[in-house]
Design a protein around this motif. Structure first.
Motif, PDB file in Angstrom:
ATOM      1  N   UNK A 181      38.200  43.605  44.640  1.00 32.92           N
ATOM      2  CA  UNK A 181      36.962  42.871  44.865  1.00 32.92           C
ATOM      3  C   UNK A 181      36.379  42.250  43.590  1.00 32.92           C
ATOM      4  N   UNK A 182      36.421  42.921  42.424  1.00 34.75           N
ATOM      5  CA  UNK A 182      35.892  42.260  41.215  1.00 34.75           C
ATOM      6  C   UNK A 182      36.601  40.952  40.893  1.00 34.75           C
ATOM      7  N   UNK A 183      37.884  40.852  41.249  1.00 37.18           N
ATOM      8  CA  UNK A 183      38.622  39.614  41.002  1.00 37.18           C
ATOM      9  C   UNK A 183      38.362  38.588  42.101  1.00 37.18           C
ATOM     10  N   UNK A 194      29.630  43.875  36.065  1.00 33.73           N
ATOM     11  CA  UNK A 194      30.980  44.397  36.238  1.00 33.73           C
ATOM     12  C   UNK A 194      31.984  43.258  36.155  1.00 33.73           C
ATOM     13  N   UNK A 195      33.104  43.509  35.459  1.00 29.55           N
ATOM     14  CA  UNK A 195      34.145  42.496  35.324  1.00 29.55           C
ATOM     15  C   UNK A 195      35.451  43.004  35.937  1.00 29.55           C
ATOM     16  N   UNK A 196      36.324  42.050  36.218  1.00 32.59           N
ATOM     17  CA  UNK A 196      37.643  42.414  36.745  1.00 32.59           C
ATOM     18  C   UNK A 196      38.444  43.124  35.671  1.00 32.59           C
ATOM     19  N   UNK A 197      39.041  44.221  36.034  1.00 31.74           N
ATOM     20  CA  UNK A 197      39.836  44.988  35.087  1.00 31.74           C
ATOM     21  C   UNK A 197      39.565  46.461  35.264  1.00 31.74           C
ATOM     22  N   UNK A 198      40.180  47.273  34.446  1.00 34.15           N
ATOM     23  CA  UNK A 198      39.980  48.704  34.538  1.00 34.15           C
ATOM     24  C   UNK A 198      41.246  49.396  34.974  1.00 34.15           C
ATOM     25  N   UNK A 199      41.123  50.715  35.171  1.00 35.33           N
ATOM     26  CA  UNK A 199      42.309  51.488  35.483  1.00 35.33           C
ATOM     27  C   UNK A 199      42.073  52.499  36.582  1.00 35.33           C
ATOM     28  N   UNK A 200      43.124  52.753  37.354  1.00 36.10           N
ATOM     29  CA  UNK A 200      43.110  53.748  38.423  1.00 36.10           C
ATOM     30  C   UNK A 200      44.370  54.585  38.280  1.00 36.10           C
ATOM     31  N   UNK A 251      51.705  40.889  26.988  1.00 36.36           N
ATOM     32  CA  UNK A 251      52.326  40.064  28.030  1.00 36.36           C
ATOM     33  C   UNK A 251      51.490  40.100  29.305  1.00 36.36           C
ATOM     34  N   UNK A 252      50.946  41.267  29.644  1.00 33.85           N
ATOM     35  CA  UNK A 252      50.106  41.377  30.837  1.00 33.85           C
ATOM     36  C   UNK A 252      48.836  40.551  30.688  1.00 33.85           C
ATOM     37  N   UNK A 253      48.246  40.545  29.482  1.00 32.07           N
ATOM     38  CA  UNK A 253      47.029  39.753  29.249  1.00 32.07           C
ATOM     39  C   UNK A 253      47.318  38.266  29.397  1.00 32.07           C
ATOM     40  N   UNK A 254      48.507  37.848  28.950  1.00 30.54           N
ATOM     41  CA  UNK A 254      48.864  36.436  29.096  1.00 30.54           C
ATOM     42  C   UNK A 254      49.094  36.062  30.558  1.00 30.54           C
ATOM     43  N   UNK A 255      49.446  37.060  31.404  1.00 28.83           N
ATOM     44  CA  UNK A 255      49.752  36.797  32.811  1.00 28.83           C
ATOM     45  C   UNK A 255      48.556  37.048  33.733  1.00 28.83           C
ATOM     46  N   UNK A 256      47.377  37.352  33.158  1.00 25.91           N
ATOM     47  CA  UNK A 256      46.214  37.697  33.996  1.00 25.91           C
ATOM     48  C   UNK A 256      45.896  36.569  34.978  1.00 25.91           C
ATOM     49  N   UNK A 257      45.471  36.921  36.233  1.00 21.36           N
ATOM     50  CA  UNK A 257      45.301  38.285  36.739  1.00 21.36           C
ATOM     51  C   UNK A 257      46.643  38.970  36.956  1.00 21.36           C
ATOM     52  N   UNK A 258      46.681  40.218  36.559  1.00 20.12           N
ATOM     53  CA  UNK A 258      47.954  40.929  36.547  1.00 20.12           C
ATOM     54  C   UNK A 258      47.707  42.399  36.859  1.00 20.12           C
ATOM     55  N   UNK A 299      40.933  43.080  28.049  1.00 27.27           N
ATOM     56  CA  UNK A 299      41.743  43.393  29.226  1.00 27.27           C
ATOM     57  C   UNK A 299      41.145  42.843  30.510  1.00 27.27           C
ATOM     58  N   UNK A 300      40.267  41.864  30.402  1.00 27.90           N
ATOM     59  CA  UNK A 300      39.685  41.291  31.604  1.00 27.90           C
ATOM     60  C   UNK A 300      40.779  40.622  32.440  1.00 27.90           C
ATOM     61  N   UNK A 301      40.827  40.967  33.711  1.00 24.50           N
ATOM     62  CA  UNK A 301      41.862  40.430  34.592  1.00 24.50           C
ATOM     63  C   UNK A 301      43.146  41.230  34.591  1.00 24.50           C
ATOM     64  N   UNK A 302      43.234  42.263  33.746  1.00 22.50           N
ATOM     65  CA  UNK A 302      44.405  43.148  33.734  1.00 22.50           C
ATOM     66  C   UNK A 302      44.015  44.429  34.456  1.00 22.50           C
ATOM     67  N   UNK A 303      44.610  44.655  35.595  1.00 25.32           N
ATOM     68  CA  UNK A 303      44.309  45.821  36.409  1.00 25.32           C
ATOM     69  C   UNK A 303      45.399  46.853  36.157  1.00 25.32           C
TER      70      UNK A 303
END
Length: 443
Positions: A181-183, A194-200, A251-258, A299-303
């Motif tokens: 949902x944040x994305x 709140x921004x898109x990103x974070x960890x689970x 590499x993940x940051x360059x591919x965001x959203x990822x 790490x915005x956009x990196x989930x």
């Protein structure tokens, strides 16, 4: 290439000489080459009746299955050979195509590169491009420091969504709120800072579908999916493992959203107090630093998703807010979920009328991997019957129920015993409260 009149002549010759194995095999190969896949499948089946263990005929049948999208049937035909050393490289390439079709990129890459290493002529440029498997540079000599290298992480779009995940509605909802949902609604979440990103961190017994859920989250979002294994990070040279982690996150940051997925993360994020080697502690420190990023938007956009069977061995620093601050328990499937999983596993196979609920009742404590193993064994038995009969023999409820008498759950009971010890005796922080209802229900 043989024209249709030539094929018709071969068909007629095979009809008149049904026991002529070289003729049937030649006809099957030609049909496969010219795209008559269903007919080629039938000819390979007939040839296997005459030569049941012929690897060339089996490979042809598996390729016909794979090109028709019957990836499970292809793997069932190949598995008895793949389990033996020195199997034909062509089988490895076909297995890679089938595994890729099932979404198992890591195993597909392993099978493909192992086959091509043994026989370079088996290379398939199109398949290699789809795999996009990274190749590490050779390490530097030990008498000098290792040169850092750029390793391109394979970021692929996932074709799996939550519709392909049976049950686990609570887990899906947790992933939607935290990751999706944040994305999908950034303005709403931005209003609350709140921004898109974070960890689970997904945890639960082995084979419960944690990796499948991670792929589904990426597919639901339409984001790139990067799956990271131990071999992608750990290196024998001091300092190289940390550089590998940095390159993966870059590499993940360059591919965001990822969606960046770490499987068996306890091997990379173990408690530092348990480590005897200083460089192992440095890998954990680097992992924590990458999760934090160089600034609050790095790490915005990196989930970041991670999965483990042993969350109690992970360093507590990973559970700090902003890192893996949400632990999501992935339970074994309940009755309704097991029936739904069985429907998905059987949907591309010849079936008689099936009572999936009856099979689900007989498979208490089975996880998704156990159910897949059950169906695969049943399919192998049916393939043998079909080859002998010369036609597809449908799978029945009785076939699956018969196998439940000899196949036991692989991991849930052992995992439950370990989890109960932590919940009852090492839960002062309340980290494992989510397990309490499930454990009490199982008593």
């Amino acid at each position: 290439m043989v024209d249709d009149s030539g094929l018709q002549a071969l068909r007629e010759a095979a009809r008149l000489s049904p026991d002529n194995l070289p003729l049937r095999r030649h006809l099957a190969d030609l049909l496969l080459a010219q795209g008559y896949l269903a007919e080629a499948e039938g000819e390979y089946r007939a040839a296997l009746v005459l030569a049941p263990r012929d690897p060339g005929i089996t490979a042809g049948l598996a390729e016909a299955f794979a090109r028709q999208g019957a990836y499970g049937a292809a793997m069932s035909a190949l598995e008895p050979f793949l389990a033996q050393p020195g199997y034909p490289p062509r089988m490895g390439v076909i297995a890679a195509r089938a595994l890729l079709g099932e979404g198992d990129l890591a195993q597909a890459g392993f099978r493909y590169h192992e086959a091509v290493m043994r026989e370079p002529g088996a290379a398939d440029a199109d398949l290699a491009a789809r795999l996009a498997a990274p190749v590490k540079a050779e390490p530097q000599p030990v008498d000098g420091p290792a040169e850092p290298y750029e390793e391109e992480v394979a970021a692929r779009r996932s074709s799996v969504t939550f519709d392909d995940v049976a049950g686990m509605e609570g887990v899906k909802e947790a992933l939607r709120v935290k990751l999706l949902l944040p994305t999908q609604q950034p303005e709403l979440f931005a209003a609350f800072g709140k921004r898109a990103g974070g960890g689970v961190l997904l945890y639960g017994p082995p084979g419960g579908g944690k990796t499948h859920l991670a792929r589904a989250a990426a597919g639901e979002l339409g984001a790139a999916f990067v799956s990271v294994g131990l071999a992608d990070v750990l290196d024998m040279y001091v300092g190289q493992s940390e550089r590998n982690l940095r390159d993966i996150f870059d590499a993940a940051r360059r591919s965001a959203p990822c969606v960046l997925f770490f499987d068996e993360v306890d091997a990379l994020a173990a408690r530092r107090s348990d480590m005897r080697q200083a460089h192992n502690r440095q890998v954990v420190n680097q992992f924590l630093a990458e999760l934090d990023g160089v600034d609050d938007k790095a790490n915005e956009g990196v989930l970041v998703l991670a999965a483990t069977n042993a969350p109690w061995y992970i360093d507590v620093a990973f559970r700090r807010p902003g890192r893996f601050d949400q632990l999501v328990f992935v339970p074994p499937p309940d009755l309704a979920a097991r029936a739904a999983i069985l429907r998905i596993l059987c949907r591309d196979k010849p079936l008689a009328e099936m009572d999936f609920e009856a099979v689900a009742k007989a498979t208490a404590d089975y996880v998704g991997a156990d159910l897949k193993g059950l169906v695969d064994r049943a399919v192998e038995d049916k393939l043998r019957e079909s080859i002998a009969a010369g036609r597809p023999v449908p799978l029945t409820t009785r076939d699956l129920l018969a196998l439940t008498k000899s196949q036991r759950p692989s991991s849930v009971l052992e995992w439950l015993a370990t989890a109960r010890n932590y919940v009852m005796h090492a839960n002062d922080s309340g980290a494992w409260d989510e397990l309490l209802p499930w454990i009490n229900r199982k008593r």
